[in-house]
Design an enzyme around this catalytic site. Structure first.
Site, PDB file in Angstrom:
ATOM      1  NE  ARG A 169     -10.595  48.286 -21.242  1.00  0.00           N
ATOM      2  CZ  ARG A 169     -11.791  48.498 -20.704  1.00  0.00           C
ATOM      3  NH1 ARG A 169     -12.516  49.517 -21.130  1.00  0.00           N
ATOM      4  NH2 ARG A 169     -12.260  47.707 -19.770  1.00  0.00           N
ATOM      5  CG  ASP A 193     -19.815  47.070 -13.177  1.00  0.00           C
ATOM      6  OD1 ASP A 193     -20.730  47.661 -12.577  1.00  0.00           O
ATOM      7  OD2 ASP A 193     -19.855  46.841 -14.399  1.00  0.00           O
ATOM      8  CG  ASN A 194     -18.676  50.473 -15.730  1.00  0.00           C
ATOM      9  OD1 ASN A 194     -18.178  49.401 -16.027  1.00  0.00           O
ATOM     10  ND2 ASN A 194     -19.882  50.827 -16.124  1.00  0.00           N
ATOM     11  CE  LYS A 240     -15.273  47.694 -23.728  1.00  0.00           C
ATOM     12  NZ  LYS A 240     -15.325  49.109 -23.273  1.00  0.00           N
ATOM     13  N   GLY A 247     -17.922  40.390 -14.063  1.00  0.00           N
ATOM     14  CA  GLY A 247     -16.675  39.899 -14.643  1.00  0.00           C
ATOM     15  C   GLY A 247     -16.534  40.300 -16.093  1.00  0.00           C
TER      16      GLY A 247
END
Length: 479
Positions: free
Chosen positions: A173, A245-246, A109, A86
């Site tokens: 972003r 997850d990327n 971020k 997460g």
């Protein structure tokens, strides 16, 4: 507040099983470092006073219409499954539909701890923020799908890492969405079929409305990722952490951590300090993309009443990815040597050049750019890039013979080969200057890299490979 962001949120309207609602954690002294006004126009944002913009982009103020949340997902990290990850240091402020009609996420971020921080501080320091800003915008200018940088702000706070105390910062972003392979894995592993179906329907509607059902989504992600990875390879880009997850289902480059562009070409190049086995080396990236797609397939079929019925179709889709990636790779690398429509038999010509480059320690970017000057014999710029110029001459004879069948090889090569990339040593020097309070190198890099296919008369130094004492041997994710 003078800053206006026209939010139109859909992910926040999904059930709370997909996220945790949370505002960014305020910082001590927000200050705006950079604002991407061109991207702001694409998003339909009305910029405001510097103080307002600093407050929003550092997380101290929420603009009207924001509905902040941290997304939930899981993922395979270096091949090992982590059942819950997460957004541990990111907050999705919301979505906007720009004047172009496209929907995009706006995310902070480095905006503080969330329920998914797993012991981390939820913060980012200035170096990784500026690296992602520069590299993601450079990637966009190269024509490669990517998240983009809208703003960077300092926090006035110290972030503690192994290197000691570092200046804190927040990156804003923008992405088509932040849905990842891991977004589906977590609900599949938990057996939460209803959530998995709802997420699949949402992803299809948002990204691939022409596709149908979970296998339509899988096929669409495969096609997008095949094009993305071949594009990375064509500019010498190494993502560094291709964990599931990327891996964005939209086919965008996401999560710029220990990423890097190669200087000297070698297929097994690794920069990431955490990739100790070379799992995500340059040449391994196409295979890892297939592996990641297989994990998505495994997750998506769990929503079926009879998962086994989907296995055959999912297998066919996944097994089709290497051929698609190879075709995209051939098209891109063919263009790099002047071939507008390369055929299968041209593969040998390309791979022989790459072997010469690896053996001759050629600079990946500069040798391809120099090839245009070598279409006619006698110029010698490309042969000067390798340690065995006689071997290059033999290859070049066959190359020129092949180019005789091409109409406009110079134009094809000019469009396929950038003059400038974000070189690692220049990024590191830029960060060091910024930490010392000088943002001029950051601004200069952004200006030149925004137009990477044209020669900038005052930027010859940005084409230069690193000297021996400038070589960056390892890159770090910054968390």
């Amino acid at each position: 507040m003078t800053l206006h962001i026209p939010f139109d949120n859909t992910y926040a309207a999904l059930p709370p099983v997909f996220y945790s609602k949370q505002a960014p954690v305020p910082v001590k002294t927000p200050a705006l470092v950079a604002y991407n006004s061109a991207l702001g126009e694409v998003l339909g944002i009305t910029s405001g006073e510097a103080e307002d913009m600093a407050a929003v982009f550092a997380g101290n103020a929420l603009p009207m219409g924001a509905d902040p949340l941290a997304q939930l997902y899981a993922g395979h990290q270096f091949g090992n499954y982590n059942p819950q990850l997460g957004d541990g240091r990111a907050i999705l402020l919301g979505e906007v539909v720009g004047p172009d009609g496209l929907r995009r996420d706006i995310q902070l971020k480095g905006s503080g701890r969330t329920p998914y921080s797993r012991g981390g501080d939820g913060r980012a320091w200035l170096g990784p923020v500026l690296r992602e800003y520069v590299v993601s915008e450079a990637m966009h200018a190269l024509g490669i799908p990517t998240t983009r940088a809208l703003a960077a702000a300092t926090t006035g706070e110290t972030v503690w890492r192994e290197e000691g105390g570092l200046p804190g910062a927040v990156l804003t972003r923008v992405a088509s969405s932040h849905l990842r392979v891991g977004s589906f894995q977590i609900f599949a592993s938990r057996g939460e079929q209803a959530a998995l179906r709802q997420l699949t329907d949402y992803a299809l509607q948002r990204h691939y409305p022409e596709a149908d059902g979970p296998m339509g989504l899988l096929r669409s992600v495969r096609d997008a990722q095949s094009e993305l990875v071949s594009a990375w390879m064509s500019v010498g880009f190494i993502h560094g952490v291709m964990n599931t997850d990327n891996s964005s289902i939209s086919g965008e480059t996401i999560d710029y951590g220990p990423c890097a562009f190669m200087d000297v070409y070698h297929p097994q190049t690794v920069f990431s300090s955490i990739d100790r086995t070379g799992r995500y080396a340059y040449s391994n990236q196409p295979d890892i993309a297939v592996w990641n797609l297989a994990q998505l397939a495994t997750a998506l079929i769990q929503q079926a009443e009879d998962p086994q019925a989907m296995v055959e179709e999912a297998t066919e889709i996944v097994h089709g990815m290497p051929a698609l990636t190879e075709a995209a790779w051939l098209r891109r690398f063919g263009a790099k040597i002047g071939l507008a429509d390369p055929a299968r038999e041209d593969m040998t010509l390309i791979t022989d050049l790459l072997s010469l480059m690896a053996e001759g320690r050629a600079d990946f970017t500069n040798i391809f750019k120099a090839l245009a000057d070598d279409i006619q014999p006698g110029h010698g710029r490309a042969r000067d890039q390798v340690l065995a110029p006689e071997a290059f001459d033999a290859w070049a004879d066959g190359w020129r013979a092949r180019l005789a069948r091409e109409a406009e090889p110079e134009a094809v090569m000019a469009a396929a080969n950038p003059v400038y990339i974000p070189r690692n040593h220049q990024i590191e020097a830029m960060i060091a200057s910024a930490v010392a309070g000088d943002y001029a190198p950051f601004e200069r890099l952004n200006t030149v890299l925004a137009d990477p296919y044209q020669v900038h008369e005052s930027a010859e130094d940005l084409r230069r490979p690193p000297a021996a004492d400038e070589v960056v041997k390892a890159t770090f994710c910054g968390t």
